[in-house]
Write a protein that holds these residues in place. Structure first.
Motif, short mmCIF file in Angstrom:
data_model
loop_
_atom_site.label_atom_id
_atom_site.label_comp_id
_atom_site.label_asym_id
_atom_site.label_seq_id
_atom_site.Cartn_x
_atom_site.Cartn_y
_atom_site.Cartn_z
N ALA A 202 -26.36 15.83 -52.16
CA ALA A 202 -26.81 16.08 -51.60
C ALA A 202 -26.43 15.47 -50.01
N TRP A 203 -26.18 14.30 -50.08
CA TRP A 203 -25.19 13.21 -48.02
C TRP A 203 -23.69 14.01 -47.88
N PHE A 204 -22.95 14.28 -49.35
CA PHE A 204 -21.71 14.15 -49.07
C PHE A 204 -21.28 15.41 -49.41
N ARG A 208 -22.53 20.69 -45.65
CA ARG A 208 -23.25 19.08 -45.12
C ARG A 208 -22.35 18.65 -43.89
N ILE A 209 -21.47 17.99 -44.27
CA ILE A 209 -20.15 17.59 -43.79
C ILE A 209 -18.49 17.53 -43.13
N GLU A 210 -18.06 17.53 -42.67
CA GLU A 210 -16.28 18.29 -42.66
C GLU A 210 -16.00 17.22 -41.65
N LYS A 241 -18.05 13.96 -39.91
CA LYS A 241 -18.50 14.81 -39.40
C LYS A 241 -20.32 15.15 -39.88
N VAL A 242 -20.88 15.37 -39.22
CA VAL A 242 -22.33 16.04 -39.79
C VAL A 242 -22.58 16.79 -38.01
N PRO A 243 -21.57 18.29 -38.53
CA PRO A 243 -22.09 18.92 -37.38
C PRO A 243 -23.14 20.16 -36.98
N LEU A 244 -24.50 20.32 -37.45
CA LEU A 244 -25.60 19.74 -37.57
C LEU A 244 -26.57 19.34 -37.01
#
Length: 402
Positions: A202-204, A208-210, A241-244
Motif C-alpha cells: 500500500a505504501w509504495f 500512490r507515489i511517483e 512524491k505523493v501527488p494526492l
C-alpha cells in the motif's frame, strides 16, 4: 578358557582405563568448560579445569555429589535455565542458552551453554554441558547496540515520523503517527497489526507515489530487506512524491540486528512544508549516512565520545573512544592549520558549545587544514536535559571540495 577369558578381561579393563585417562586429559586441555552429571542424582561425572574456573570452584575441592549448578547463576537467569532444561526430555535432546554469574571480584561473567541429555547402556541418564565464556563479546554487542540506538536517534531529529518493524517477526504492531497528528497507517488504509509486505504494497504502490529516487524496490519486500541486510546493507535512502497528498517525502531506512532479530527503523521527513532552516538541518543529519570523513557521538554529560564512522586517514590519529575533552585537542593538533587552531578549538569547547546551542539545534564551522584543504564540521543536538542543556550530540566532518 577361563584363564584366557580373565586375561582378556584384564587387558580390556586396562585399555578402557587408558582411554578414560586420555579423555580426561583431553578435556583438561580444552578452552571451554565441560560439566557432566547424572540425573536425577546429580553426581558429578566430569568437571574440567576450565569449568571449575567459570564457577569459581577450586580444583582441590571435592564435589562428587549434589553440586548445585543453579546456586551459581544470577537470579534473573535461573528461569531461562529452567525453561531450557524442560526441553531435555529424551536422550539426544539438545538446548543452547546464555547465563551469567558473579566473579570473585564482583564483576559479571556471561556464558553460552550447549547442553545435551544422554544415556548409558543401562538406561540411566546424564547431562553433558559445554560452556564458553562470552563476557567480552556480550559487552561489545551491548556497546554497539547502544551506539546504533544513539545514531538512529540523532538521525531522527527533525523527522515527521519514526517507527520500527521487526522484520524477523514480519509485523507492524502499532500505528504510524506523524508529529503533526497525521495517522499514516489510516492514510494507507491498513489496520494494526499489519504484515509488512501488505503495508509496503500500500505504501509504495505505483498508483500512490511517483518520481522515486533510490532503491525503493528493496523496501517493497520483507524478504528483500532481510537479504539486503545479510549482504551488508545497513541504510536505504529514498525520496518520492505523493501527488494526492501534495507531499514530497524523504525516507531513510536503517537496518540492524538485535536479540537475533533483524529490524528496520523508518525515518520519514516531509520535505514539502519545511522552513529553509529545517531543511538545512535535515540535510546535515541526512548526510551522516553518506560520505563523511568522520562521524562521532559525544556525551557532554560524561565527557566521552564514540566513533560511529571515520576514514582510514583519520583513524590512525583518532582512537575509537575516549574523553571528549581530548577529541578537540587531537583534531586541532593533527588537522587544523596554525592560523585556524583557536577557531577550531572553540568548536570543541564544551562551555562554548552549550552557549551556542542554547537556541539552536545545530551549528556549523569551516576551517583550513594543515594540508591547505578546507574542512567543514557540523554539530547536531541529539539530546537535551529538562532545562534545555545539551546532554549529547553528533559531530560530522568532511573535506570541502573547491
Amino acid at each position: 578358557m577361563s584363564v584366557n577369558y580373565s586375561a582378556e578381561s584384564v587387558d580390556l579393563r586396562r585399555k578402557n582405563e587408558k582411554l578414560s585417562s586420555i579423555n580426561i586429559e583431553m578435556t583438561e586441555l580444552l578452552g571451554c568448560g565441560i560439566l557432566a552429571y547424572t540425573i536425577p542424582e546429580r553426581k558429578i561425572l566430569l568437571f574440567n579445569r576450565e569449568g571449575r574456573r567459570m564457577f569459581n570452584v577450586p580444583e582441590n575441592k571435592a564435589i562428587n555429589l549434589n553440586f548445585d549448578v543453579m546456586s551459581w547463576i544470577v537470579p534473573e537467569d535461573k528461569m531461562v535455565v529452567r525453561e531450557a532444561s524442560k526441553k531435555l526430555v529424551n536422550p539426544g535432546d539438545h538446548v543452547e542458552f546464555v547465563f551469567h554469574n558473579i566473579n570473585k571480584d564482583g564483576s559479571m561473567a556471561a556464558f553460552r551453554c550447549e547442553t545435551k541429555l544422554l544415556s548409558f547402556s543401562d538406561g540411566s541418564k546424564y547431562i553433558l554441558s559445554s560452556l564458553n565464556e562470552i563476557t567480552e563479546q556480550e559487552a561489545l554487542e551491548k556497546r554497539l547496540c547502544a551506539e546504533r540506538r544513539q545514531y538512529r536517534k540523532a538521525l531522527a531529529i527533525g523527522s515527521d515520523a519514526f517507527f520500527t518493524v521487526d522484520l524477523t517477526e514480519g509485523f507492524l504492531n502499532q500505528s504510524i503517527m506523524g508529529k503533526n497528528g497525521i495517522n499514516f497507517t489510516s492514510e494507507l488504509g491498513i489496520s494494526i497489526p499489519a504484515y509488512y509486505d501488505d503495508m509496503a504494497h500500500a505504501w509504495f504502490s505505483d498508483q500512490r507515489i511517483e518520481n522515486c529516487r533510490g532503491d525503493i524496490e528493496l523496501l517493497k519486500s520483507r524478504r528483500k530487506l532481510i537479504y539486503a541486510f545479510k549482504q551488508g546493507i545497513t541504510a536505504v535512502d529514498v525520496e518520492y512524491k505523493v501527488p494526492l497528498a501534495k507531499r514530497y517525502i524523504h525516507l531513510l531506512t536503517m537496518l540492524y540486528k538485535a536479540d537475533e532479530h533483524i529490524y528496520a527503523s523508518f525515518i520519514i521527513y516531509d520535505e514539502s512544508e519545511r522552513m529553509e532552516e529545517e531543511k538545512i538541518q535535515r540535510q546535515i543529519i541526512r548526510s551522516l549516512v553518506r560520505v563523511y570523513s568522520g562521524v562521532y557521538y559525544i556525551s557532554l554529560a560524561d565527557d566521552c565520545y564514540t566513533v560511529l564512522k571515520q576514514h582510514d586517514f583519520i583513524a590512525s590519529d583518532i582512537p575509537e573512544t575516549g574523553a571528549f575533552s581530548k577529541l578537540g585537542e587531537l583534531f586541532v593538533d593533527r588537522f587544523a592549520a596554525y592560523e585556524c587552531k583557536e577557531k577550531a578549538a572553540e568548536f570543541f569547547d564544551s562551555a562554548i558549545i552549550q552557549k551556542r546551542l542554547m537556541n539552536e539545534n545545530y551549528i556549523t564551522e569551516e576551517f583550513l587544514g594543515r594540508d591547505s584543504k578546507r574542512y567543514r564540521l557540523h554539530l547536531v543536538v541529539s539530546e537535551r536535559d529538562s532545562v534545555g542543556m545539551v546532554v549529547s550530540a553528533v559531530y560530522a566532518g568532511y573535506r570541502v571540495e573547491m
